[in-house]
Scaffold this motif. Structure first.
Motif, short mmCIF file in Angstrom:
data_model
loop_
_atom_site.label_atom_id
_atom_site.label_comp_id
_atom_site.label_asym_id
_atom_site.label_seq_id
_atom_site.Cartn_x
_atom_site.Cartn_y
_atom_site.Cartn_z
N GLY A 156 -43.04 -106.20 -18.77
CA GLY A 156 -43.62 -105.29 -17.62
C GLY A 156 -43.12 -105.58 -16.10
N VAL A 157 -43.06 -104.24 -15.46
CA VAL A 157 -42.31 -104.42 -14.14
C VAL A 157 -43.29 -104.06 -12.92
CG1 VAL A 157 -40.51 -103.66 -12.73
CG2 VAL A 157 -39.92 -103.99 -15.00
N ASP A 158 -43.88 -104.83 -11.97
CA ASP A 158 -44.65 -104.46 -11.11
C ASP A 158 -43.91 -104.75 -9.86
OD1 ASP A 158 -45.37 -107.12 -11.21
OD2 ASP A 158 -47.36 -106.94 -11.76
N GLY A 159 -42.95 -105.67 -9.60
CA GLY A 159 -42.72 -106.07 -8.36
C GLY A 159 -43.10 -107.48 -7.93
N SER A 160 -43.93 -108.16 -8.71
CA SER A 160 -44.46 -109.33 -8.08
C SER A 160 -43.59 -110.54 -8.56
CB SER A 160 -45.95 -109.61 -9.00
OG SER A 160 -45.58 -109.85 -10.60
N GLU A 161 -44.14 -111.87 -7.67
CA GLU A 161 -43.18 -112.83 -8.38
C GLU A 161 -43.15 -113.26 -9.86
OE1 GLU A 161 -42.72 -117.49 -6.58
OE2 GLU A 161 -44.54 -116.36 -6.24
N ALA A 162 -44.36 -112.97 -10.26
CA ALA A 162 -44.75 -113.40 -11.95
C ALA A 162 -43.75 -112.33 -12.49
CB ALA A 162 -45.91 -113.51 -12.19
N ALA A 163 -43.72 -111.18 -12.23
CA ALA A 163 -42.78 -110.28 -13.03
C ALA A 163 -41.33 -110.60 -12.81
CB ALA A 163 -43.19 -108.99 -12.45
N GLU A 164 -41.04 -110.96 -11.58
CA GLU A 164 -39.42 -111.39 -11.42
C GLU A 164 -39.09 -112.48 -12.61
OE1 GLU A 164 -38.93 -112.30 -7.51
OE2 GLU A 164 -38.82 -110.29 -6.88
N ALA A 165 -40.06 -113.51 -12.63
CA ALA A 165 -39.78 -114.66 -13.57
C ALA A 165 -39.68 -113.97 -14.99
CB ALA A 165 -40.80 -115.61 -13.35
N ALA A 166 -40.68 -113.21 -15.25
CA ALA A 166 -40.57 -112.48 -16.71
C ALA A 166 -39.27 -111.57 -16.91
CB ALA A 166 -41.85 -111.52 -16.86
N LEU A 167 -38.95 -110.97 -15.95
CA LEU A 167 -37.54 -110.25 -15.99
C LEU A 167 -36.36 -111.07 -16.24
CD1 LEU A 167 -38.07 -107.50 -13.33
CD2 LEU A 167 -37.60 -107.02 -15.54
N THR A 168 -36.26 -112.25 -15.64
CA THR A 168 -35.25 -113.05 -15.94
C THR A 168 -35.23 -113.79 -17.24
OG1 THR A 168 -35.05 -113.75 -13.53
CG2 THR A 168 -34.32 -115.41 -15.25
N HIS A 169 -36.52 -114.00 -17.79
CA HIS A 169 -36.54 -114.76 -19.02
C HIS A 169 -36.32 -113.39 -19.96
CE1 HIS A 169 -37.83 -117.45 -22.11
NE2 HIS A 169 -38.33 -116.88 -22.46
N ALA A 170 -36.85 -112.34 -19.97
CA ALA A 170 -36.75 -111.14 -20.74
C ALA A 170 -35.10 -110.87 -21.11
CB ALA A 170 -37.33 -109.98 -20.34
N PHE A 171 -34.54 -110.91 -19.63
CA PHE A 171 -33.06 -110.33 -20.01
C PHE A 171 -32.29 -111.56 -20.83
CE2 PHE A 171 -33.55 -106.96 -17.23
CZ PHE A 171 -32.63 -106.07 -17.34
N ALA A 172 -32.49 -112.80 -20.36
CA ALA A 172 -31.82 -114.01 -20.97
C ALA A 172 -32.28 -113.88 -22.72
CB ALA A 172 -32.32 -115.20 -20.60
N GLU A 173 -33.43 -113.65 -23.08
CA GLU A 173 -33.67 -113.61 -24.51
C GLU A 173 -33.05 -112.43 -25.28
OE1 GLU A 173 -35.92 -115.33 -26.32
OE2 GLU A 173 -35.88 -116.76 -24.94
N ALA A 174 -32.95 -111.21 -24.46
CA ALA A 174 -32.33 -110.23 -25.04
C ALA A 174 -30.84 -110.31 -25.21
CB ALA A 174 -32.53 -108.91 -24.21
N GLU A 175 -30.01 -111.15 -24.44
CA GLU A 175 -28.63 -111.37 -24.28
C GLU A 175 -28.37 -112.37 -25.60
OE1 GLU A 175 -25.53 -112.05 -21.10
OE2 GLU A 175 -26.91 -113.56 -21.11
N ILE A 176 -29.46 -113.41 -25.89
CA ILE A 176 -29.25 -114.11 -26.98
C ILE A 176 -29.31 -113.48 -28.20
CG2 ILE A 176 -30.22 -116.09 -28.12
CD1 ILE A 176 -31.17 -117.16 -25.33
N ARG A 177 -30.36 -112.74 -28.35
CA ARG A 177 -30.84 -111.92 -29.48
C ARG A 177 -29.87 -110.69 -29.83
NH1 ARG A 177 -36.17 -113.56 -30.76
NH2 ARG A 177 -36.82 -114.67 -29.14
N GLY A 178 -29.12 -110.14 -28.66
CA GLY A 178 -28.38 -108.98 -29.02
C GLY A 178 -29.20 -107.72 -29.05
N ALA A 179 -30.51 -107.73 -28.17
CA ALA A 179 -31.24 -106.96 -28.08
C ALA A 179 -31.66 -106.01 -26.95
CB ALA A 179 -32.86 -107.68 -28.15
N VAL A 180 -32.20 -105.33 -26.96
CA VAL A 180 -32.62 -104.19 -25.58
C VAL A 180 -33.68 -104.83 -24.96
CG1 VAL A 180 -33.18 -101.97 -24.90
CG2 VAL A 180 -31.59 -102.10 -26.87
N VAL A 181 -33.42 -104.62 -23.64
CA VAL A 181 -34.63 -105.06 -22.69
C VAL A 181 -35.48 -103.86 -22.53
CG1 VAL A 181 -35.40 -105.56 -20.43
CG2 VAL A 181 -33.85 -106.86 -21.77
N HIS A 182 -36.73 -103.55 -22.85
CA HIS A 182 -37.61 -102.57 -22.85
C HIS A 182 -38.42 -102.75 -21.55
CE1 HIS A 182 -40.44 -99.14 -24.57
NE2 HIS A 182 -40.28 -98.88 -23.31
N ALA A 183 -38.29 -102.12 -20.23
CA ALA A 183 -38.95 -102.56 -19.07
C ALA A 183 -39.72 -101.57 -18.99
CB ALA A 183 -37.78 -102.50 -17.94
#
Length: 292
Positions: A152-179
């Protein structure tokens, strides 16, 4: 230091599924797996560390449980380095200690108290917010691969941490990030998704916001494909619906306080309890990444 993936187990079916999921994750990351069972101490109990020459039937049962879990992990990931640990003490403190030297901590969504009860209770949600690594709650269908990591994307600090982790997870898995950015029409506190409220101007504004927020991560992770959704509805409900076709949903914690209300907003709380796939909880560690 090759930080292990930690799998907490209490012998329940949900914990067993979490162990298998953690084994696959350890292989994906080229990390060892450490399976842990915490035996809380009660008056009259003999501490585990003193049991070398003491035949305690409860300890024997716990060790058999751990042996079964290790066997299941090796069956799911042949060749994986697997170790087990039976530790005594307070669940909260032990989980925090394990997380400090871990790549991630993985638990089931339901169990016989233990880790599952710990995380989904109010105190445990505080632990997830203070853990030294991501905490993953294995829910729903964890075996089917969809090739998507939802965030989820809402511009908060918590969402920024989630985005960083989501992109890293997607890169490891060869997956798409669905924002996903969920919005609610002005004046409606609980609108139904697809209720017919269009608000084209608001949609355009939300789209520009989403593209702006995602730009630093697109530059930092150029190999990761990004799908964007702007949905009318409550964020928790939207994320849970989207999770039905995802490998993981990533949510952020606020990283402070001991009560659930202080660590998680209603969105993260709702996703943890109702998502259809594993949920990763991450705590903020810094601001958005700088463009590459």
């Amino acid at each position: 230091m090759n930080r292990p993936v930690i799998a907490g187990t209490d012998g329940s079916p949900a914990a067993s599924e979490a162990v298998r999921w953690a084994a696959r994750e350890a292989v994906l990351r080229a990390r060892p797996l450490r399976i842990v069972h915490v035996r809380e101490q009660w008056a009259g109990d003999v501490p585990v560390h003193t049991m070398k020459n003491y035949r305690d039937p409860a300890a024997k049962h716990c060790r058999a449980m751990l042996a079964d879990a290790a066997e299941a992990a090796r069956a799911s990931a042949p060749g994986l380095e697997v170790t087990t640990a039976l530790v005594d003490g307070d669940l909260v403190q032990r989980l925090l200690e394990e997380s400090e030297a871990a790549d991630q901590v993985v638990i089931g969504s339901r169990g016989q108290g233990g880790f599952a009860g710990l995380l989904l209770g109010s105190v445990g949600m505080g632990v997830a917010g203070h853990a030294g690594c991501p905490v993953v709650v294995v829910r729903g269908d964890s075996a089917t691969r969809h090739g998507r990591v939802v965030v989820g994307v809402d511009g908060s600090e918590a969402a920024e941490a989630a985005l960083t982790h989501a992109f890293a997870e997607a890169e490891i898995r060869g997956a798409v990030v669905h924002a996903v950015h969920a919005w609610q029409p002005p004046g409606l506190s609980t609108p139904a998704a697809g209720s017919g409220f269009t608000g084209e101007g608001i949609i355009a504004e939300k789209g520009a916001f989403l593209r702006r927020v995602l730009a630093p991560w697109r530059e930092r992770f150029p190999r990761v494909t990004v799908a964007e959704s702007i949905v009318c509805g409550h964020p928790a409900g939207v994320l849970c619906d989207t999770s039905a076709e995802a490998d993981m949903v990533v949510v952020g914690s606020r990283g402070h306080g001991l009560l659930a209300s202080a660590v998680f907003g209603s969105v993260s709380h709702g996703v943890l309890h109702h998502a259809h796939c594993p949920v990763a909880v991450v705590r903020p560690k810094g601001a958005a990444p700088e463009p590459a």
